[in-house]
Scaffold this motif. Structure first.
Motif, PDB file in Angstrom:
ATOM      1  N   UNK A 119      47.488  42.789  47.147  1.00 19.80           N
ATOM      2  CA  UNK A 119      46.259  42.863  46.803  1.00 19.80           C
ATOM      3  C   UNK A 119      45.824  44.100  46.541  1.00 19.80           C
ATOM      4  N   UNK A 120      45.959  45.039  47.720  1.00 18.71           N
ATOM      5  CA  UNK A 120      45.612  46.305  47.821  1.00 18.71           C
ATOM      6  C   UNK A 120      46.198  47.241  46.686  1.00 18.71           C
ATOM      7  N   UNK A 121      47.471  46.725  46.539  1.00 15.29           N
ATOM      8  CA  UNK A 121      48.325  47.764  45.475  1.00 15.29           C
ATOM      9  C   UNK A 121      47.528  47.376  44.098  1.00 15.29           C
ATOM     10  N   UNK A 122      47.059  46.334  43.680  1.00 11.46           N
ATOM     11  CA  UNK A 122      46.365  45.808  42.631  1.00 11.46           C
ATOM     12  C   UNK A 122      45.198  46.546  42.426  1.00 11.46           C
ATOM     13  N   UNK A 123      44.344  46.777  43.688  1.00 15.16           N
ATOM     14  CA  UNK A 123      43.079  47.286  43.706  1.00 15.16           C
ATOM     15  C   UNK A 123      43.389  48.928  43.476  1.00 15.16           C
ATOM     16  N   UNK A 124      44.365  49.522  43.934  1.00 18.41           N
ATOM     17  CA  UNK A 124      44.469  50.869  43.591  1.00 18.41           C
ATOM     18  C   UNK A 124      44.815  51.113  42.158  1.00 18.41           C
ATOM     19  N   UNK A 125      45.568  50.091  41.440  1.00 17.79           N
ATOM     20  CA  UNK A 125      45.820  50.192  40.137  1.00 17.79           C
ATOM     21  C   UNK A 125      44.474  50.250  39.331  1.00 17.79           C
ATOM     22  N   UNK A 126      43.559  49.334  39.801  1.00 13.79           N
ATOM     23  CA  UNK A 126      42.124  49.368  39.012  1.00 13.79           C
ATOM     24  C   UNK A 126      41.454  50.387  39.214  1.00 13.79           C
ATOM     25  N   UNK A 127      41.406  51.115  40.589  1.00 14.72           N
ATOM     26  CA  UNK A 127      40.805  52.263  40.781  1.00 14.72           C
ATOM     27  C   UNK A 127      41.313  53.342  39.806  1.00 14.72           C
ATOM     28  N   UNK A 128      42.641  53.401  39.619  1.00 12.80           N
ATOM     29  CA  UNK A 128      42.989  54.700  39.074  1.00 12.80           C
ATOM     30  C   UNK A 128      42.569  54.399  37.703  1.00 12.80           C
ATOM     31  N   UNK A 129      42.723  53.374  37.284  1.00 16.03           N
ATOM     32  CA  UNK A 129      42.373  53.307  35.536  1.00 16.03           C
ATOM     33  C   UNK A 129      40.736  53.631  35.445  1.00 16.03           C
ATOM     34  N   UNK A 130      40.038  53.244  36.221  1.00 20.77           N
ATOM     35  CA  UNK A 130      38.598  53.592  36.314  1.00 20.77           C
ATOM     36  C   UNK A 130      38.369  55.019  36.342  1.00 20.77           C
ATOM     37  N   UNK A 131      39.175  55.761  37.414  1.00 19.04           N
ATOM     38  CA  UNK A 131      39.055  57.086  37.523  1.00 19.04           C
ATOM     39  C   UNK A 131      39.575  57.953  36.312  1.00 19.04           C
ATOM     40  N   UNK A 132      40.586  57.125  35.714  1.00 19.41           N
ATOM     41  CA  UNK A 132      41.201  58.230  34.463  1.00 19.41           C
ATOM     42  C   UNK A 132      40.176  58.060  33.349  1.00 19.41           C
ATOM     43  N   UNK A 133      39.417  56.799  33.062  1.00 19.41           N
ATOM     44  CA  UNK A 133      38.571  56.745  32.032  1.00 19.41           C
ATOM     45  C   UNK A 133      37.390  57.442  32.296  1.00 19.41           C
ATOM     46  N   UNK A 134      36.585  57.388  33.596  1.00 17.32           N
ATOM     47  CA  UNK A 134      35.668  58.110  33.699  1.00 17.32           C
ATOM     48  C   UNK A 134      35.420  59.741  33.646  1.00 17.32           C
ATOM     49  N   UNK A 135      36.745  60.154  33.960  1.00 17.65           N
ATOM     50  CA  UNK A 135      36.733  61.786  34.185  1.00 17.65           C
ATOM     51  C   UNK A 135      37.371  62.229  32.952  1.00 17.65           C
ATOM     52  N   UNK A 136      37.267  61.504  31.853  1.00 21.41           N
ATOM     53  CA  UNK A 136      37.960  62.137  30.871  1.00 21.41           C
ATOM     54  C   UNK A 136      39.431  62.277  30.472  1.00 21.41           C
ATOM     55  N   UNK A 137      40.107  62.123  31.641  1.00 20.64           N
ATOM     56  CA  UNK A 137      41.573  62.193  31.596  1.00 20.64           C
ATOM     57  C   UNK A 137      42.390  61.313  30.589  1.00 20.64           C
ATOM     58  N   UNK A 138      41.858  60.421  30.206  1.00 18.05           N
ATOM     59  CA  UNK A 138      42.237  59.389  29.410  1.00 18.05           C
ATOM     60  C   UNK A 138      42.328  60.073  27.927  1.00 18.05           C
ATOM     61  N   UNK A 139      41.311  60.519  27.606  1.00 21.60           N
ATOM     62  CA  UNK A 139      41.337  61.220  26.282  1.00 21.60           C
ATOM     63  C   UNK A 139      42.219  62.391  26.187  1.00 21.60           C
TER      64      UNK A 139
END
Length: 464
Positions: free
Chosen positions: A321-341
């Protein structure tokens, strides 16, 4: 600590500091900090320099310290245009209680209860009876039962349960080749069966969680309609391959498996709650109750009715469950900071076209998943896939997230690829060579089918 882990620890820390030392072209300060976290996660998850769960929670902590509002030092550098890149710290902490985590929590509760009250073994005994006699039909029965159980239980728990039932059967098979085929069938079916439902395996939850951050909700029934037909096709094709390679015609297997139902009041209540939960999951479009909310029903009912207690809660697979949480948080950060673009624009994805991108991402996912945790592979690739879908015209976000997540569940060619494989290998009945042959053939063929055939089929069915 293994040598590869020591190297990974050093490389991960070094990779983390690179974006702080080297100015990354076309990437703002928040994105550079997120890139540092992303690189650290890649190296640590690939090498397992620290436990996978530890990396997941470290990702959340570093996001709060470096890129969230109130970080150790302002991630925007005082630039008002970057203010939206700094999300509240609560957003990252919320990944630990994301609705998808609650969905998985309910799935784990049912799976552990099934083991506690013997439901899994009894279902196996009942369902195996029609497949007695021919070795080939018995293997088909084992694979179908394993696949069904794995759709609602952890792949590891399902494999362990099936081997507990099958070990006496295996010992009665004289032909070592046929014995290896039967033993191989179980982890293969467990890995493929987990694809079928959102609670079957963590990569599914990672994809659903990542999509929810984009405002895309995937119901239990919707995921099942997309993934279950694919899983069934791969299961049947895998059975045919195992029969061709390992099970000669005329081979027979004697089955002496009897059901022994637990008929105590607590067991009966558990059966009723588990059935109610699964029915509510499958009928979400009818009643409109979110599958995440439904997932919390068995948690509350089983505890309140004293069918399960605090000791049972302790046994739940919290690290996953914590591992999945880390993946969700990673995706949130990648999108918010512009790293995805930045990641999208740094690679010539546009030249590949929509289909090419899907094939490449699925093959990369398959490759990663053969040498690292399926969950870790999904944590790294699903956010990237979603970012690409947003940037590339004509690419469906839901579709690409689902296919990449499923692709990471198809990596099963080595004992280290997935716990079910490790369990099968530990029996001494399966060689690395045989596991690799079956795993590579099934993995490549299934991944190509997934990338090339499923998206247009889903489109015709109106699922994407």
């Amino acid at each position: 600590m293994k040598p590869v882990q020591k190297v990974g620890l050093v490389l991960g820390i070094a990779a983390f500091f690179v974006p702080f030392i080297v100015d990354i072209p076309n990437l703002d300060a928040p994105g550079e900090r997120m890139l540092a976290i992303f690189l650290l996660a890649i190296v640590f998850w690939v090498t397992e320099a620290v436990p996978l769960t530890a990396t997941a929670v470290l990702v959340i902590l570093l996001e709060v310290l470096l890129v969230a509002q109130g970080a150790l030092w302002d991630p925007t550098g005082g630039n008002p245009e970057l203010i939206e890149a700094a999300l509240p710290a609560s957003t990252y902490f919320a990944a630990l209680a994301n609705p998808v985590i609650i969905l998985f929590l309910g799935g784990f509760m049912i799976a552990d209860g099934a083991e506690k009250y013997g439901l899994d073994k009894n279902i196996t005994a009942v369902m195996l009876k029609p497949f007695a006699g021919s070795a080939r039909s018995t293997v088909l029965g084992l694979m179908l039962i394993t696949g069904i159980l794995s759709a609602f239980m952890s792949n590891t728990a399902t494999t362990a349960t099936m081997f507990a039932v099958v070990i006496p059967i295996l010992s009665s098979i004289k032909d070592p080749k046929a014995r290896a085929g039967v033993a191989l069938a179980i982890p293969l079916a467990a890995n493929v069966g987990g694809i079928a439902t959102p609670v079957g395996t963590p990569p599914n939850a990672i994809a659903i969680g990542a999509l929810s951050t984009q405002g895309i909700d995937v119901s239990f029934a919707h995921w099942t309609m997309m993934a279950a037909p694919f899983a069934i096709v791969i299961l049947v094709a895998s059975w045919m391959l195992i029969c061709l390679l390992f099970i000669p015609r005329g081979q027979t297997i004697d089955l002496e498996v009897e059901a022994d139902w637990n008929m105590t009041n607590k067991a009966k209540i558990f059966y009723a709650v588990a059935a109610l939960t699964i029915i509510l999951w499958m009928t979400e479009p009818v009643h409109g109750i979110s599958s995440n909310t439904v997932g919390f029903i068995p948690v509350a009912l089983l505890l309140c009715l004293r069918v399960m207690d605090g000791e049972d809660v302790k046994k739940l697979d919290w690290p996953v469950l914590w591992l999945v949480s880390g993946g969700i948080a990673l995706g949130t950060g990648v999108g918010a900071t512009g790293l995805d673009a930045w990641l999208v624009n740094s690679i010539g994805w546009h030249a590949l076209g929509g289909v090419g991108v899907i094939v490449v991402l699925c093959m990369v996912g398959l490759g990663f998943a053969n040498v690292m945790s399926h969950s870790a592979a999904a944590n790294l690739l699903v956010p990237l896939a979603i970012s690409l879908s947003v940037a590339l015209p004509g690419t469906n976000t839901m579709m690409i997230a689902v296919v990449v997540a499923i692709a990471t569940s198809l990596g099963m060619s080595l004992p280290i690829s997935t716990p079910p494989n490790a369990i099968a290998y530990s029996t001494g009945m399966v060689s690395v060579k045989n596991m690799a042959i079956v795993g590579v053939i099934v993995g490549i063929v299934a991944t190509l089918l997934l990338a090339l055939a499923m998206p247009p089929l889903w489109n015709i069915m109106g699922l994407v």
